[in-house]
Scaffold this motif. Sequence first.
Motif, PDB file in Angstrom:
ATOM      1  N   UNK A   1       0.823  -1.213   0.000  1.00  0.00           N
ATOM      2  CA  UNK A   1       0.000   0.000   0.000  1.00  0.00           C
ATOM      3  C   UNK A   1       0.856   1.260   0.000  1.00  0.00           C
ATOM      4  N   UNK A   2       1.965   1.217   0.702  1.00  0.00           N
ATOM      5  CA  UNK A   2       2.878   2.374   0.678  1.00  0.00           C
ATOM      6  C   UNK A   2       3.424   2.582  -0.734  1.00  0.00           C
ATOM      7  N   UNK A   3       3.782   1.472  -1.370  1.00  0.00           N
ATOM      8  CA  UNK A   3       4.325   1.552  -2.725  1.00  0.00           C
ATOM      9  C   UNK A   3       3.299   2.102  -3.699  1.00  0.00           C
ATOM     10  N   UNK A   4       2.062   1.630  -3.591  1.00  0.00           N
ATOM     11  CA  UNK A   4       0.994   2.127  -4.457  1.00  0.00           C
ATOM     12  C   UNK A   4       0.755   3.605  -4.193  1.00  0.00           C
ATOM     13  N   UNK A   5       0.757   4.002  -2.938  1.00  0.00           N
ATOM     14  CA  UNK A   5       0.552   5.403  -2.583  1.00  0.00           C
ATOM     15  C   UNK A   5       1.632   6.305  -3.157  1.00  0.00           C
ATOM     16  N   UNK A   6       2.886   5.877  -3.042  1.00  0.00           N
ATOM     17  CA  UNK A   6       3.994   6.665  -3.590  1.00  0.00           C
ATOM     18  C   UNK A   6       3.879   6.750  -5.108  1.00  0.00           C
ATOM     19  N   UNK A   7       3.523   5.641  -5.751  1.00  0.00           N
ATOM     20  CA  UNK A   7       3.387   5.642  -7.211  1.00  0.00           C
ATOM     21  C   UNK A   7       2.270   6.578  -7.652  1.00  0.00           C
ATOM     22  N   UNK A   8       1.148   6.563  -6.944  1.00  0.00           N
ATOM     23  CA  UNK A   8       0.030   7.451  -7.283  1.00  0.00           C
ATOM     24  C   UNK A   8       0.444   8.906  -7.084  1.00  0.00           C
ATOM     25  N   UNK A   9       1.107   9.189  -5.969  1.00  0.00           N
ATOM     26  CA  UNK A   9       1.550  10.552  -5.689  1.00  0.00           C
ATOM     27  C   UNK A   9       2.509  11.050  -6.774  1.00  0.00           C
ATOM     28  N   UNK A  10       3.459  10.217  -7.155  1.00  0.00           N
ATOM     29  CA  UNK A  10       4.383  10.603  -8.219  1.00  0.00           C
ATOM     30  C   UNK A  10       3.643  10.815  -9.543  1.00  0.00           C
ATOM     31  N   UNK A  11       2.685   9.966  -9.836  1.00  0.00           N
ATOM     32  CA  UNK A  11       1.896  10.122 -11.058  1.00  0.00           C
ATOM     33  C   UNK A  11       1.125  11.430 -11.072  1.00  0.00           C
ATOM     34  N   UNK A  12       0.535  11.796  -9.935  1.00  0.00           N
ATOM     35  CA  UNK A  12      -0.203  13.050  -9.837  1.00  0.00           C
ATOM     36  C   UNK A  12       0.744  14.236 -10.017  1.00  0.00           C
TER      37      UNK A  12
ATOM     38  N   UNK B   1       0.550  16.855 -12.993  1.00  0.00           N
ATOM     39  CA  UNK B   1       0.351  18.280 -12.718  1.00  0.00           C
ATOM     40  C   UNK B   1       1.412  19.115 -13.422  1.00  0.00           C
ATOM     41  N   UNK B   2       2.643  18.639 -13.400  1.00  0.00           N
ATOM     42  CA  UNK B   2       3.718  19.364 -14.089  1.00  0.00           C
ATOM     43  C   UNK B   2       3.468  19.418 -15.594  1.00  0.00           C
ATOM     44  N   UNK B   3       3.065  18.306 -16.157  1.00  0.00           N
ATOM     45  CA  UNK B   3       2.798  18.265 -17.591  1.00  0.00           C
ATOM     46  C   UNK B   3       1.613  19.145 -17.966  1.00  0.00           C
ATOM     47  N   UNK B   4       0.577  19.122 -17.166  1.00  0.00           N
ATOM     48  CA  UNK B   4      -0.594  19.952 -17.446  1.00  0.00           C
ATOM     49  C   UNK B   4      -0.248  21.430 -17.303  1.00  0.00           C
TER      50      UNK B   4
ATOM     51  N   UNK C   1      -0.942  24.015 -20.321  1.00  0.00           N
ATOM     52  CA  UNK C   1      -1.794  25.195 -20.238  1.00  0.00           C
ATOM     53  C   UNK C   1      -0.984  26.475 -20.393  1.00  0.00           C
ATOM     54  N   UNK C   2       0.246  26.464 -19.896  1.00  0.00           N
ATOM     55  CA  UNK C   2       1.090  27.639 -20.011  1.00  0.00           C
ATOM     56  C   UNK C   2       1.382  27.910 -21.481  1.00  0.00           C
ATOM     57  N   UNK C   3       1.559  26.887 -22.277  1.00  0.00           N
ATOM     58  CA  UNK C   3       1.830  27.045 -23.706  1.00  0.00           C
ATOM     59  C   UNK C   3       0.640  27.609 -24.453  1.00  0.00           C
ATOM     60  N   UNK C   4      -0.592  27.335 -24.020  1.00  0.00           N
ATOM     61  CA  UNK C   4      -1.796  27.837 -24.695  1.00  0.00           C
ATOM     62  C   UNK C   4      -2.018  29.320 -24.431  1.00  0.00           C
ATOM     63  N   UNK C   5      -1.588  29.792 -23.251  1.00  0.00           N
ATOM     64  CA  UNK C   5      -1.813  31.194 -22.905  1.00  0.00           C
ATOM     65  C   UNK C   5      -0.902  32.122 -23.694  1.00  0.00           C
ATOM     66  N   UNK C   6       0.212  31.655 -24.137  1.00  0.00           N
ATOM     67  CA  UNK C   6       1.198  32.512 -24.797  1.00  0.00           C
ATOM     68  C   UNK C   6       0.880  32.755 -26.238  1.00  0.00           C
TER      69      UNK C   6
END
Length: 115
Positions: free
Chosen positions: A88-99, A103-106, A110-115
């Motif tokens: 469960x710790x491993x799954x939690x860390x993987x989910x957190x890293x995925x989020x 978030x960084x990719x999004x 979005x930053x590219x669309x505003x420019x």
Amino acid sequence: MSFRTGNRDIADASKHVKASLKELIAGTEELLRSTATQSGVEVDSVRARLKRQLEAAREQAREGERMAVERYQRISSATDGYVHENAWKTVGVAVLLGVLVGACLMSDHWRGRDE
């Protein structure tokens, strides 16, 4: 065997391989020099020595490879054990890293669309 001991073993094996290769090169150079000026008996002696050095270098390479495989297997087994014991710790860390990555990719998207 600790991580540091494993690193030291690999470093020692690497030093042995390097030393064997240096011997092999020296033997090869000696063979080349002797074939140009010496009699057949001496050339045969140098060639026999060169063959022994080559076999020693090959054995050192095999030993280094064996050590690397054993170390990989130990690390893999330890990682597998940790993941099974802490699923469960491993799954939690993987989910957190995925989020976080999402978030960084999004944010960049979005930053590219505003420019």
